[in-house]
Design a protein around this motif. Sequence first.
Motif, short mmCIF file in Angstrom:
data_model
loop_
_atom_site.label_atom_id
_atom_site.label_comp_id
_atom_site.label_asym_id
_atom_site.label_seq_id
_atom_site.Cartn_x
_atom_site.Cartn_y
_atom_site.Cartn_z
N LEU A 257 43.46 31.76 39.44
CA LEU A 257 43.46 33.23 39.33
C LEU A 257 42.14 33.85 39.76
O LEU A 257 42.08 35.05 40.04
CB LEU A 257 43.77 33.64 37.89
CG LEU A 257 45.14 33.23 37.34
CD1 LEU A 257 45.14 33.31 35.82
CD2 LEU A 257 46.23 34.11 37.94
N ASP A 258 41.08 33.07 39.79
CA ASP A 258 39.74 33.60 40.03
C ASP A 258 39.50 33.76 41.53
O ASP A 258 39.63 32.80 42.30
CB ASP A 258 38.69 32.67 39.43
CG ASP A 258 38.87 32.50 37.94
OD1 ASP A 258 39.42 33.41 37.29
OD2 ASP A 258 38.48 31.44 37.41
N PRO A 259 39.12 34.96 41.98
CA PRO A 259 38.93 35.19 43.42
C PRO A 259 37.80 34.35 43.99
O PRO A 259 36.73 34.24 43.39
CB PRO A 259 38.62 36.69 43.50
CG PRO A 259 38.20 37.10 42.13
CD PRO A 259 38.89 36.18 41.18
N GLY B 53 42.15 34.08 45.29
CA GLY B 53 41.86 32.81 44.65
C GLY B 53 42.73 31.75 45.29
O GLY B 53 42.84 31.67 46.51
N TRP C 273 46.53 33.66 44.42
CA TRP C 273 46.54 34.94 43.71
C TRP C 273 45.56 35.93 44.32
O TRP C 273 44.41 35.59 44.60
CB TRP C 273 46.20 34.73 42.24
CG TRP C 273 47.25 33.95 41.51
CD1 TRP C 273 47.24 32.61 41.25
CD2 TRP C 273 48.48 34.46 40.98
NE1 TRP C 273 48.38 32.25 40.59
CE2 TRP C 273 49.16 33.36 40.40
CE3 TRP C 273 49.05 35.72 40.93
CZ2 TRP C 273 50.40 33.49 39.78
CZ3 TRP C 273 50.30 35.87 40.31
CH2 TRP C 273 50.95 34.76 39.74
N THR D 37 43.34 39.51 44.04
CA THR D 37 42.69 40.36 43.04
C THR D 37 42.06 41.54 43.74
O THR D 37 41.34 41.38 44.73
CB THR D 37 41.62 39.59 42.25
OG1 THR D 37 42.23 38.53 41.51
CG2 THR D 37 40.89 40.51 41.28
N THR E 165 41.70 46.93 38.29
CA THR E 165 41.53 45.65 38.98
C THR E 165 42.64 44.72 38.50
O THR E 165 42.71 44.38 37.32
CB THR E 165 40.15 45.04 38.69
OG1 THR E 165 39.13 45.93 39.15
CG2 THR E 165 40.00 43.70 39.39
N THR F 165 45.12 41.21 39.18
CA THR F 165 45.37 39.92 39.82
C THR F 165 46.88 39.77 39.93
O THR F 165 47.58 39.84 38.91
CB THR F 165 44.76 38.77 39.01
OG1 THR F 165 43.33 38.95 38.95
CG2 THR F 165 45.07 37.42 39.63
N TRP F 166 47.39 39.55 41.15
CA TRP F 166 48.82 39.72 41.35
C TRP F 166 49.33 38.91 42.55
O TRP F 166 48.57 38.43 43.37
CB TRP F 166 49.14 41.19 41.59
CG TRP F 166 48.49 41.76 42.83
CD1 TRP F 166 47.21 42.20 42.93
CD2 TRP F 166 49.08 41.90 44.13
NE1 TRP F 166 46.96 42.62 44.22
CE2 TRP F 166 48.09 42.45 44.98
CE3 TRP F 166 50.34 41.63 44.66
CZ2 TRP F 166 48.31 42.72 46.33
CZ3 TRP F 166 50.58 41.90 46.01
CH2 TRP F 166 49.58 42.44 46.82
N HIS F 167 50.63 38.82 42.62
CA HIS F 167 51.33 38.38 43.83
C HIS F 167 52.71 39.01 43.80
O HIS F 167 53.29 39.20 42.73
CB HIS F 167 51.46 36.86 43.92
CG HIS F 167 51.45 36.37 45.34
ND1 HIS F 167 52.43 36.70 46.25
CD2 HIS F 167 50.57 35.57 46.00
CE1 HIS F 167 52.15 36.14 47.43
NE2 HIS F 167 51.02 35.45 47.31
N GLY G 201 51.83 40.47 37.91
CA GLY G 201 50.42 40.83 37.93
C GLY G 201 49.84 40.98 36.54
O GLY G 201 50.57 41.27 35.58
N ARG H 50 43.32 41.98 33.61
CA ARG H 50 42.58 41.21 32.60
C ARG H 50 41.64 42.10 31.78
O ARG H 50 41.35 41.80 30.63
CB ARG H 50 41.81 40.08 33.29
CG ARG H 50 42.73 38.97 33.76
CD ARG H 50 41.98 37.80 34.36
NE ARG H 50 41.77 37.96 35.79
CZ ARG H 50 41.32 36.98 36.59
NH1 ARG H 50 41.03 35.80 36.09
NH2 ARG H 50 41.16 37.19 37.88
#
Length: 317
Positions: free
Chosen positions: A243-245, A256, A259, A261, A268, A270-272, A284, A287
């Motif tokens: 999940l982390d870009p 990431g 995923w 972001t 902000t 995090t999605w697809h 999505g 956070r």
Amino acid sequence: MTPLAARAGDLLGPRHTTFVAALVTPHGAETDAVGTDVHGDVELGSVTKGITGMLWRDAVSRGEVAEEALLGDLLDVPDALGQIRLASLATHSAGLPRLAGGSEMLGRTWALWRSGRNPYREDLGGLLAQLEDVKVRRPKPAYSNLGFELLGHAVAAAAGRPYADLVTQRIAEPLGLVDTYVPTSVAQLRPGAVTPRNRAGRSVEPWSNEAVAPAGGVRSSAADLAVLLRAMLDRTIPGADALDPLAPFVGRMRIGAGWLTGPLLRRTVTWHNGGTGGFRSFVGIDRDHGVGIALVSSTTRSVDRAAARLLAEAGDA
């Protein structure tokens, strides 16, 4: 009908007659479905790429796959493709085309639009056979279904089991997901499988195929998607660092392992998202506000705007 389904229906509009929704907040979870029930399974389409990214990161943490592993270390591919790092596949930066198959795939795409046929028909051997004609271009961000097909099958090869089994054993079972699976043929669809439909509402072929499985083959339900969202938010899902870009992608988005972001309705997220021959999906998480949304509709009409609005409203509540 819960407030979630009513609000989702308002945002989607009357042409979305069958859909599932899951909303997770710091205060709990809400699930509902229209035209099916909360255990009716739907195609997630390219949301699957995020799951494949998690499986890759989980395999790295297990020591099954080296951080700098090359595709040729795990799959029998032409030399030019063999030098591609799995990390490049996971960030759509390997220089691969969107699809393999060339002119044949163009004909299949036409058959999809004309009669609803599934354009993805190969098994893994058939996919690998298509690679001889694939040209590797200059590495730069470029969305590639082919790249994620190869990433998922490479990770599965490292684990010594098919991709479908990997999803079951390393994502579904640890999280207690009861409706999440990867059918590789229509015969494997469960009785609760929701029928895919095109923009006109006509039923079309499900996308159930071995080759495309890591790029678009996972099916799930509203009930399971709520669990998945919670695990993403609290990072108990295997391979959570997917999940982390890691790298720039397109516009203001970063990527990431699958995923994306970036900004979405001043948040902000995090999605697809995903699209198949008969479904549209969005998963999505925000956070910063501890909220997540999953929305999947049995149609080829987009759900992205409705999902983004539901996520923003949940964050404001």
